[in-house]
Design an enzyme around this catalytic site. Structure first.
Site, PDB file in Angstrom:
ATOM      1  N   SER A   1      29.316  80.233  72.625  1.00 18.05           N
ATOM      2  CA  SER A   1      29.014  80.598  71.247  1.00 18.05           C
ATOM      3  C   SER A   1      29.019  82.124  71.119  1.00 18.05           C
ATOM      4  O   SER A   1      30.049  82.734  71.392  1.00 18.05           O
ATOM      5  CB  SER A   1      27.689  79.975  70.807  1.00 18.05           C
ATOM      6  OG  SER A   1      27.598  79.925  69.408  1.00 18.05           O
TER       7      SER A   1
ATOM      8  N   HIS B   1      30.673  71.860  69.537  1.00 15.96           N
ATOM      9  CA  HIS B   1      30.222  73.205  69.887  1.00 15.96           C
ATOM     10  C   HIS B   1      29.506  73.170  71.241  1.00 15.96           C
ATOM     11  O   HIS B   1      28.283  73.154  71.327  1.00 15.96           O
ATOM     12  CB  HIS B   1      29.291  73.733  68.791  1.00 15.96           C
ATOM     13  CG  HIS B   1      29.077  75.208  68.855  1.00 15.96           C
ATOM     14  ND1 HIS B   1      30.100  76.122  68.791  1.00 15.96           N
ATOM     15  CD2 HIS B   1      27.936  75.942  68.963  1.00 15.96           C
ATOM     16  CE1 HIS B   1      29.612  77.346  68.859  1.00 15.96           C
ATOM     17  NE2 HIS B   1      28.298  77.266  68.975  1.00 15.96           N
TER      18      HIS B   1
ATOM     19  N   ASP C   1      34.776  71.257  67.017  1.00 17.23           N
ATOM     20  CA  ASP C   1      33.710  72.241  66.817  1.00 17.23           C
ATOM     21  C   ASP C   1      33.640  72.654  65.346  1.00 17.23           C
ATOM     22  O   ASP C   1      34.614  73.180  64.796  1.00 17.23           O
ATOM     23  CB  ASP C   1      33.978  73.468  67.696  1.00 17.23           C
ATOM     24  CG  ASP C   1      32.779  74.386  67.817  1.00 17.23           C
ATOM     25  OD1 ASP C   1      31.918  74.362  66.928  1.00 17.23           O
ATOM     26  OD2 ASP C   1      32.727  75.138  68.811  1.00 17.23           O
TER      27      ASP C   1
END
Length: 239
Positions: free
Chosen positions: A64, A183, A151
């Site tokens: 991330s 994600h 995602d």
């Protein structure tokens, strides 16, 4: 924490991190790829000066924002890290903000406050300047990218576009896509597979030991989209 094969693992609480109060979070406003990245560079210097590692044996890895930090490290400070592992990291902050899901609409202003406001000229310039995609040609060290096709936070295009930009410049990059992940990698078989690829990648990069990828890749849904030849043991595991 120590990794038996690769070496020490340093987890940095750079500004913008949660758990240290509102002021510490806000210290990261508009500092993506700048002061937030400086904090990581300071940690590298500390580790080298303290004898934890040597300057040529430091990799950067994260998911991330950590994936973004990896891309920033590769593109903005191209000789600091021996290699990088980017997991679901955004490469283009402008397109990242464009793909915010509709149900996140209420939080959009907070994203603008943290990263830069794409509705203003100043904000657009800031987002462009802090996007690793626009500096992909500067990347010099080995890079491994892992992405989930579903995602919603960091669209698959974020990984697709930096891989394409690097490939266009003949810069080595290995790209592993999981069609059934979002994600991050939730399914154990996929997590194990990517960790196996990562361990071998870091093993070569940092001169550490690594267990062969073996059958872990075949047990997962991993699709190697680009650069299998640049990751140790990956071509063999795909056969």
């Amino acid at each position: 924490m120590m990794h038996a094969n690769i070496g020490p693992l340093l987890l940095v609480n750079y500004r913008g991190s949660t758990g240290f109060g509102k002021q510490f979070i806000s210290a990261g406003d508009l500092q993506w790829g700048r002061k937030m990245h400086d904090d990581l560079l300071d940690a590298v210097q500390w580790a080298v000066k303290s004898g934890v590692t040597t300057a040529d044996k430091v990799a950067i890895m994260g998911g991330s924002y950590g994936g973004y930090a990896t891309l920033a490290g590769m593109a903005f400070t191209p000789t600091t890290f021996a290699c990088g592992v980017d997991i679901v990291g955004p490469s283009n902050l402008f397109s990242l903000l464009q793909t915010i899901p509709p149900y996140w609409e209420a939080g959009k202003q907070q994203f603008y406050k943290r990263m830069g406001d794409p509705t203003t000229e100043e904000g657009k310039a800031l987002l462009k300047e802090r996007s690793p995609l626009n500096f992909a040609q500067n990347i010099q060290r080995p890079l491994l990218i892992g992405q989930g096709a579903n995602d919603l936070r960091v669209n698959v295009a974020e990984s697709d576009q930096i891989v394409a930009a690097m490939a266009a410049q003949n810069i080595p990059v290995t790209y592993v896509l999981f069609p059934d992940e979002g994600h991050g990698f939730a399914r154990p078989v996929n997590n194990i597979a990517f960790n196996a690829v990562t361990e071998n990648f870091l093993g070569l990069c940092l001169a550490g030991r690594a267990e062969p990828i073996g059958a872990t890749l075949k047990a997962s849904t991993a699709q190697v989209k680009h650069g299998a030849e640049f990751a140790p043991g990956l071509l063999e595991a795909m056969r």
